[in-house]
Enzyme design. Structure first.
Site, PDB file in Angstrom:
ATOM      1  N   GLU A  10       0.014  -4.463  -6.827  1.00 40.92           N
ATOM      2  CA  GLU A  10       0.299  -3.345  -7.711  1.00 40.92           C
ATOM      3  C   GLU A  10       0.582  -3.887  -9.112  1.00 40.92           C
ATOM      4  O   GLU A  10       1.328  -4.849  -9.238  1.00 40.92           O
ATOM      5  CB  GLU A  10       1.522  -2.551  -7.240  1.00 40.92           C
ATOM      6  N   ALA A  36      10.697  -6.306  -5.975  1.00 43.52           N
ATOM      7  CA  ALA A  36      10.084  -6.348  -4.657  1.00 43.52           C
ATOM      8  C   ALA A  36       8.870  -5.437  -4.647  1.00 43.52           C
ATOM      9  O   ALA A  36       8.615  -4.725  -5.616  1.00 43.52           O
ATOM     10  CB  ALA A  36      11.073  -5.883  -3.591  1.00 43.52           C
ATOM     11  N   GLU A  85       6.372  -2.837  -2.022  1.00 45.23           N
ATOM     12  CA  GLU A  85       6.395  -2.056  -0.779  1.00 45.23           C
ATOM     13  C   GLU A  85       5.119  -2.117   0.052  1.00 45.23           C
ATOM     14  O   GLU A  85       4.818  -1.174   0.786  1.00 45.23           O
ATOM     15  CB  GLU A  85       6.686  -0.595  -1.138  1.00 45.23           C
ATOM     16  N   GLU A 138      12.354  -0.126  -1.082  1.00 38.72           N
ATOM     17  CA  GLU A 138      11.016  -0.522  -0.596  1.00 38.72           C
ATOM     18  C   GLU A 138      10.742   0.110   0.761  1.00 38.72           C
ATOM     19  O   GLU A 138       9.628   0.550   1.034  1.00 38.72           O
ATOM     20  CB  GLU A 138      10.884  -2.049  -0.524  1.00 38.72           C
TER      21      GLU A 138
HETATM   22  N1  B3K Z   1       6.157  -0.673  -6.717  1.00 37.59           N
HETATM   23  C1  B3K Z   1       6.696  -1.946  -7.102  1.00 37.59           C
HETATM   24  C2  B3K Z   1       6.553  -2.243  -8.542  1.00 37.59           C
HETATM   25  C3  B3K Z   1       5.247  -2.776  -8.929  1.00 37.59           C
HETATM   26  C4  B3K Z   1       5.250  -3.195 -10.371  1.00 37.59           C
HETATM   27  C5  B3K Z   1       3.908  -3.599 -10.837  1.00 37.59           C
HETATM   28  N2  B3K Z   1       3.941  -4.074 -12.194  1.00 37.59           N
HETATM   29  C6  B3K Z   1       8.116  -2.087  -6.695  1.00 37.59           C
HETATM   30  C7  B3K Z   1       8.890  -0.843  -6.551  1.00 37.59           C
HETATM   31  O1  B3K Z   1       9.033  -0.043  -7.437  1.00 37.59           O
HETATM   32  O2  B3K Z   1       9.355  -0.593  -5.476  1.00 37.59           O
HETATM   33 ZN    ZN Z   2       9.468   1.583  -6.188  1.00 35.32          ZN
END
Ligand code: B3K
Ligand code: ZN
Length: 889
Positions: free
Chosen positions: A128, A279, A281, A315
Site C-alpha cells: 500500500e 503497520a 493490514e 490493523e
Molecule cells: N494502511 C496502512 C498505511 C499504508 C501507508 C502507505 N503509505 C496502515 C494503516 O493505516 O493501518
Molecule cells: Zn489503517
C-alpha cells in the site's frame, strides 16, 4: 497507469478498468541478490468495455523477464515494456485469458521500503498504496479484486519461515538432484498459500526469513479455531506477549461491539525493523514496525504499551473495514482509515478509560490535524486530487476522518449508528466502496438525511464555532448564541455551513448538570446535543435561579475551533465542578493554553494567574479523578503546542522562556502537594501494564518536571533516574535531566549509562537519539550533528531517522525554528539525503515545515529560503517535491 509526472490524479476522472483480474497465481523465488517472480493472471474484459482497448499494467522500476499469453510467448510486436509499465495490444475481445509475466527485482537495494525488500536479512513486502507494481506488472489499484495463490521458494537456512496471505496449503523441501530436481535446489524449500478472499493488490504480502515466533489460538464466536502467530527477529518473541494479548482482546471486542468475526484459519503478524510507517493490514499477514509489537517493562514506556494495543487493534479491525470492504479508489481512503481509527479509539476507550482516551485523541487531533487543516497542506477528508498518494496518509484522512464517523454516531445515536454499520457490512462485503456508499447505509438504516453532513467530507479547514451566552436574572432565562464560520484555505474548497453536533451541559453553581426547560430554539436540540445546521442559532432555556456554568463542546463532539470568551471564573469553576471529566480538562487546558499564548504575545510571562496554578495543583490531588486524568490536567502544553496556539508572528525563543517560567511557577506553587503525591504514588508495586498502573506512573512522572524546574537542580531527577525500575520512569527522569539540565555532569553520566545499558536494543536506542534531538537548547544542533555521525545512526532505518529528524523538527521548535535559520538549513540538508534513500519518509518528515508562515518575519524568511534551496535541488522524488511545492505555494 500513473499520470505523466506532475499531472495530478483526479477523482472526477475515475473510471473502471477495461479488464478484470479474477485470479492471480504467483511463484516467488528468493535468492541472495535477487528475486524471480512469475505472475500468472486470469483476465477478461469487463462487460461493456472497449473490445480493442489495450491492457495497460502499472510498473515501477521493473525488469520484464518473460511474457506469455496462454501457453505461448507473446510476440514482441504486441507489447511495450518499460520500468513504469507494460502495455499489451490485441488481447481477446471476449472470454477469459491467461497472461504469465516474469519479473526480476533486487530486494537488497530497495531502500524505499516499498515493494519487496530486505529488513535485517528478512524478505518482506509493503504494497500500500502502490508497491505491488514494484513486484510485478499489474492493474495496481484498489478496485481490481482477485483471489491469490502464492508459492514461495527460498533457501531453507536463510528463510526457514515462508509466509503469505491467506491459509497455508502445502510446503516442504524442493526436490534435489537425486529426486530428479535441479541440483541448485538441494537446500531449498517451498510453501504455498491460498487466499480465498478477493482482494486488491495493495493487501498482498509475503515474508520470508529466520524468525522466532509466539503462538496462541482463538476460537471465534461461531466456533472457528484460528491459529495466531507473531513472528519476530531471533530472540525477541518473548517481547510479543502483550501484542498477542491485545490481538485476542481486539478479536473478541469486534465480535461483541460490531458483530465482526475473523474469517481465515490463521492470523499472522510479523515484526520488522525497517518499516516506513506503523503497520500494514495485509490479509491474514499483518506486517508491523517492530516498535508496535515488542514490549517489556524494561525497554518500553506505558505510552508504548498503549501504542501497541492501538495499532494491533487498528490493523486487526481493518480485516473488515478495509479488507472485506475496501476502497474504490484512493480518494476514498478515509473510508477505511477514518473508520478504522474510530474503531480503534472506541476499543481503547472500552479497554482503558473513555475520558482519558478522548483527551488523548483530541490532544493529538489539535496537535497534528489542526495545523494541517489550517496550513498549506490542507485537504478535505475526501480529497479530489493528488500527485503522490503516499502523501495523503495524513492526520486529516485518519484523525479527522475518525471524527466524522464519531459525529455520525452522535447525530444518529448509538443504536442507529450500529444499524448503519451492520447494513454497510451486509451490503458491501466484497466491494470496493465509496464514501457515498458508506453514508447511504446510515441514511437507509436510520431514515436521516445526511446530505448536509456530507460537506464535512468535501470542505477542508477547521470551522470556527463562536459561542455567546446571555443570562437574564429577572426572567431566569439563559440564551446561547452559536455561530459557525469556515475560512477558505489552501484547498480552495467550499465554506457552506455544516451540521455541527455541539454537546453541552449546564452545570449548577454547586456542581451537577441542570436540566432547565427549553424555551425556544431555532435549531434542533436533542437531550445534550445542539444540532447547529445554519450559520447561527439561538437557544433559550428558562426557569434558572442563577446563571449556570456552560460546559460547551463536551467530549469534543465536533472538530471545530472554539471561539468563546469564557471568563477565568467560569473556567476555574468548570475545572472543579463539571460532572463531565472531559469538560473539566477542557476548561483548565483552554485556560492554561490561553495564558501561555498571551504571555508569548505580550513578550513575557509576567506573573501567572495563581488561581490557575492552584487549579492544576488541586486537579493533581483530586482523588475523585483517575490518576491518568489528573496527570493530563496538571501538565503544561509542550513548546510545539504553545507555538500552535500563538498562531502567528511566533518567536519560539519567547515560547521557550514563557514555558520554562510557567513550569517553575507551577512547581513552586505545587511543591508541597507534588512532593507528597510523588511519595504516595511510589508504591514499589510490581509492574503491570494496566491502564490504572500506567496512570499512576504518568501522574508521578508528570510532577517531576515542574518540581525540578522549581528546585532549579537536577537532584530529584537524578534520584528518580537511579531508582527507576521500568522504562516509563527511567525515560521521564532522563528527559527532565536532558531537557532541563543539559550542562550537568549528572546528565552526561545518565545519558552514557542509558546508552551503555541499551546499546544493542534498537528501539530503546531510538529513544536515546530522540531525547537528545528534542532538547530545547542552544547546543542541541551541534549535538545533533554528532548524533547523525554516531556509528549507531542509520538514515536508511525510518525509526532511527525519525528519532533525530522529527526529534528536532517535530518536537523541538526552539531549535528547529532557531532565529538564525540554522535549524531549517540542517533539516533541509537531512531531507535531501534521506530523499535519495527513502522518498516516502523524507516527504513525511518534510511536513514539519508546514507551519513556517506562522513564524515572525525573520524566521519566516529563513524557512522560505531553506525550503526554496531544497526545492531547487535536482533529482528530488515526486513525494518530496509534492510536499515542498504545496508548502511553498
Ligand atoms: N494502511 C496502512 C498505511 C499504508 C501507508 C502507505 N503509505 C496502515 C494503516 O493505516 O493501518
Ligand atoms: Zn489503517
Amino acid at each position: 497507469m500513473r499520470n505523466e509526472d506532475g499531472a495530478p490524479v483526479r477523482l472526477e476522472d475515475y473510471r473502471q478498468t477495461d479488464f478484470a483480474i479474477r485470479h492471480v497465481d504467483m511463484t516467488i523465488r528468493l535468492f541472495e541478490g535477487h528475486a524471480d517472480i512469475t505472475t500468472r493472471m486470469d483476465l477478461s474484459r469487463r462487460d461493456g468495455a472497449d473490445v480493442t482497448a489495450p491492457l495497460m499494467l502499472d510498473g515501477d522500476e521493473l525488469v520484464l523477464t518473460g511474457l506469455s499469453l496462454g501457453d505461448e510467448p507473446l510476440d514482441a510486436a504486441r507489447f511495450d515494456a518499460g520500468p513504469d509499465g507494460l502495455t499489451i495490444r490485441d488481447l481477446p475481445a471476449t472470454g477469459e485469458f491467461r497472461l504469465t509475466i516474469g519479473t526480476r527485482v533486487v530486494p537488497e537495494t530497495n531502500t524505499k521500503l516499498m515493494g519487496l525488500y530486505r529488513s535485517n536479512g528478512i524478505w518482506c513486502t509493503q504494497c500500500e498504496a502502490e508497491g505491488f507494481r514494484r513486484i510485478t506488472y499489474f492493474l495496481d489499484r484498489p478496485d481490481v479484486l482477485a483471489t491469490y495463490r502464492v508459492r514461495l521458494e527460498a533457501d531453507r537456512n536463510a528463510a526457514p519461515v515462508l509466509l503469505a496471505n491467506g491459509n497455508p496449503v502445502e510446503g516442504g523441501p524442493l526436490p534435489g538432484a537425486s529426486e530428479g530436481g535441479d541440483p541448485a535446489d538441494a537446500l531449498r524449500h517451498f510453501a504455498v498459500w491460498d487466499d480465498p478472499f478477493p482482494k486488491p493488490s495493495y493487501l498482498f504480502a509475503i515474508v520470508a526469513g529466520r524468525l522466532d515466533s509466539l503462538h496462541n489460538s482463538y476460537t471465534t464466536a461461531s466456533g472457528r479455531d484460528v491459529s495466531l502467530t507473531i513472528y519476530t527477529e531471533p530472540g525477541l518473541a518473548e517481547r510479543a506477549g502483550y501484542a498477542m494479548d491485545a490481538l485476542k482482546r481486539s478479536m473478541r471486542w469486534d465480535e461483541r461491539r460490531f458483530g465482526r468475526e475473523y474469517d481465515l484459519d490463521v492470523f499472522n503478524i510479523v515484526a520488522i525493523s525497517d518499516f516506513n510507517m506503523g503497520a500494514m493490514e495485509n490479509k491474514g499477514l499483518n506486517v508491523f514496525n517492530h516498535k508496535y509489537v515488542l514490549l517489556d517493562p524494561d525497554t518500553a514506556t506505558d505510552a508504548d504499551y498503549a501504542g501497541v494495543e492501538t495499532v494491533i487493534a487498528h490493523e486487526y479491525f481493518h480485516n473488515w473495514t478495509g479488507n472485506r470492504i475496501t476502497c474504490r479508489d484512493w480518494f476514498q481512503l478515509c473510508l477505511k482509515e477514518g473508520l478504522t481509527v474510530y474503531r480503534d479509539q472506541e476499543f481503547s476507550s472500552d479497554e482503558r478509560s473513555r475520558p482519558v482516551k478522548r483527551i488523548a485523541s483530541v490532544h493529538g487531533l489539535k496537535a497534528n490535524q489542526f495545523p494541517e487543516d489550517q496550513g498549506p497542506l490542507q485537504h478535505p477528508v475526501r480529497p479530489v486530487a493528488y500527485r503522490e498518494i503516499n502523501n495523503f496518509y495524513t492526520a486529516t484522512i485518519y484523525d479527522k476522518g475518525a471524527e466524522l464517523v464519531r459525529m455520525i454516531a452522535t447525530i444518529l445515536g448509538q443504536d442507529a449508528f450500529r444499524k448503519g454499520m451492520d447494513l454497510y457490512f451486509e451490503r458491501h462485503d466484497g466491494d470496493a466502496a465509496t464514501v457515498e456508499d458508506f453514508i447511504a447505509c446510515f441514511e437507509d438504516a436510520s431514515g436521516a438525511d445526511l446530505t448536509q453532513f456530507f460537506l464535512w467530507y468535501r470542505q477542508a479547514g477547521t470551522p470556527q464555532l463562536e459561542v455567546r451566552q446571555i443570562f437574564d436574572e429577572t426572567s431566569g432565562r439563559l440564551t446561547l448564541e452559536l455561530r459557525q464560520s469556515l475560512q477558505a484555505g489552501a484547498a480552495g474548497t467550499g465554506t457552506l455551513p455544516m451540521h455541527i453536533p455541539v454537546r453541552f451541559g449546564l452545570v449548577g453553581r454547586n456542581g451537577g448538570d441542570l436540566a432547565p426547560a427549553l424555551h425556544s430554539a431555532d435549531t434542533r436540540v436533542e437531550a445534550d446535543v445542539i444540532h447547529l445546521t445554519q450559520e447561527q442559532a439561538t437557544i433559550v432555556f428558562e426557569g434558572l435561579d442563577e446563571r449556570p456554568y456552560l460546559s460547551i463542546l463536551r467530549d469534543f463532539s465536533a472538530p471545530v475551533q472554539l471561539a468563546y470568551k469564557e471568563s477565568s471564573q467560569d473556567r476555574l469553576a468548570l475545572a472543579r465542578l463539571d460532572p463531565n471529566p472531559f469538560g473539566r480538562w477542557r476548561a483548565l487546558t483552554d485556560m492554561v493554553g490561553d495564558a501561555l499564548a498571551a504571555a508569548v504575545r505580550s513578550g513575557g510571562a509576567g506573573t501567572p494567574d495563581e488561581r490557575m496554578l492552584d487549579a492544576m495543583v488541586e486537579a493533581a490531588q483530586d482523588e475523585a479523578l483517575e490518576p491518568a486524568l489528573r496527570a493530563q490536567m496538571a501538565s503544561l502544553p509542550g513548546e510545539a503546542e504553545i507555538t500552535r496556539l500563538v498562531a502567528d508572528n511566533v518567536d519560539t525563543d519567547r515560547v521557550h522562556d514563557v514555558r520554562v517560567e510557567m513550569l517553575a511557577a507551577l512547581g513552586h506553587r505545587g511543591k508541597a502537594a507534588f512532593e507528597r503525591l510523588r511519595a504516595a504514588l511510589d508504591t514499589q508495586e510490581a509492574f503491570s501494564p494496566s491502564a490504572d498502573s500506567a496512570g499512576r506512573r504518568a501522574l508521578r512522572n508528570t510532577l517531576l518536571a515542574p518540581l525540578s524546574a522549581a528546585l532549579g537542580t537536577s537532584e530529584l531527577a537524578q534520584e528518580a533516574f537511579a531508582a527507576s525500575r521500568n522504562m516509563s520512569d527511567r525515560l521521564a527522569a532522563l528527559t527532565v535531566l536532558a531537557h532541563q539540565f543539559p550542562e550537568d555532569a549528572a546528565t552526561r553520566q545518565a545519558l552514557a549509562a542509558f546508552y551503555d545499558r541499551f546499546e544493542e536494543d534498537p528501539l530503546v536506542l531510538d529513544k536515546w537519539f530522540m531525547l537528545q534531538a528534542s532538547a530545547p537548547h542552544a547546543g542541541t544542533l551541534a549535538r545533533v550533528e554528532a548524533l547523525v555521525a554516531h556509528p549507531k545512526f542509520r538514515l536508511a532505518n525510518p525509526n532511527r531517522a525519525r528519532a533525530v529528524l522529527a526529534g528536532v523538527a517535530g518536537l523541538n521548535p526552539y531549535v528547529f525554528h532557531q532565529a538564525d535559520g540554522a535549524g531549517y538549513r540542517w533539516m533541509a540538508g537531512m531531507l535531501a539525503e534521506l530523499d535519495a534513500l527513502n522518498p516516502q519518509t523524507a516527504a513525511r518528515m518534510a511536513t514539519a515545515f508546514r507551519s513556517w508562515r506562522s513564524m515572525e518575519p525573520g524566521r519566516r524568511a529563513a524557512a522560505q529560503e531553506a525550503l526554496r534551496q531544497l526545492q531547487a535541488r535536482p533529482g528530488l522524488s515526486r513525494d518530496l517535491k509534492d510536499i515542498l511545492d504545496r508548502t511553498l505555494a
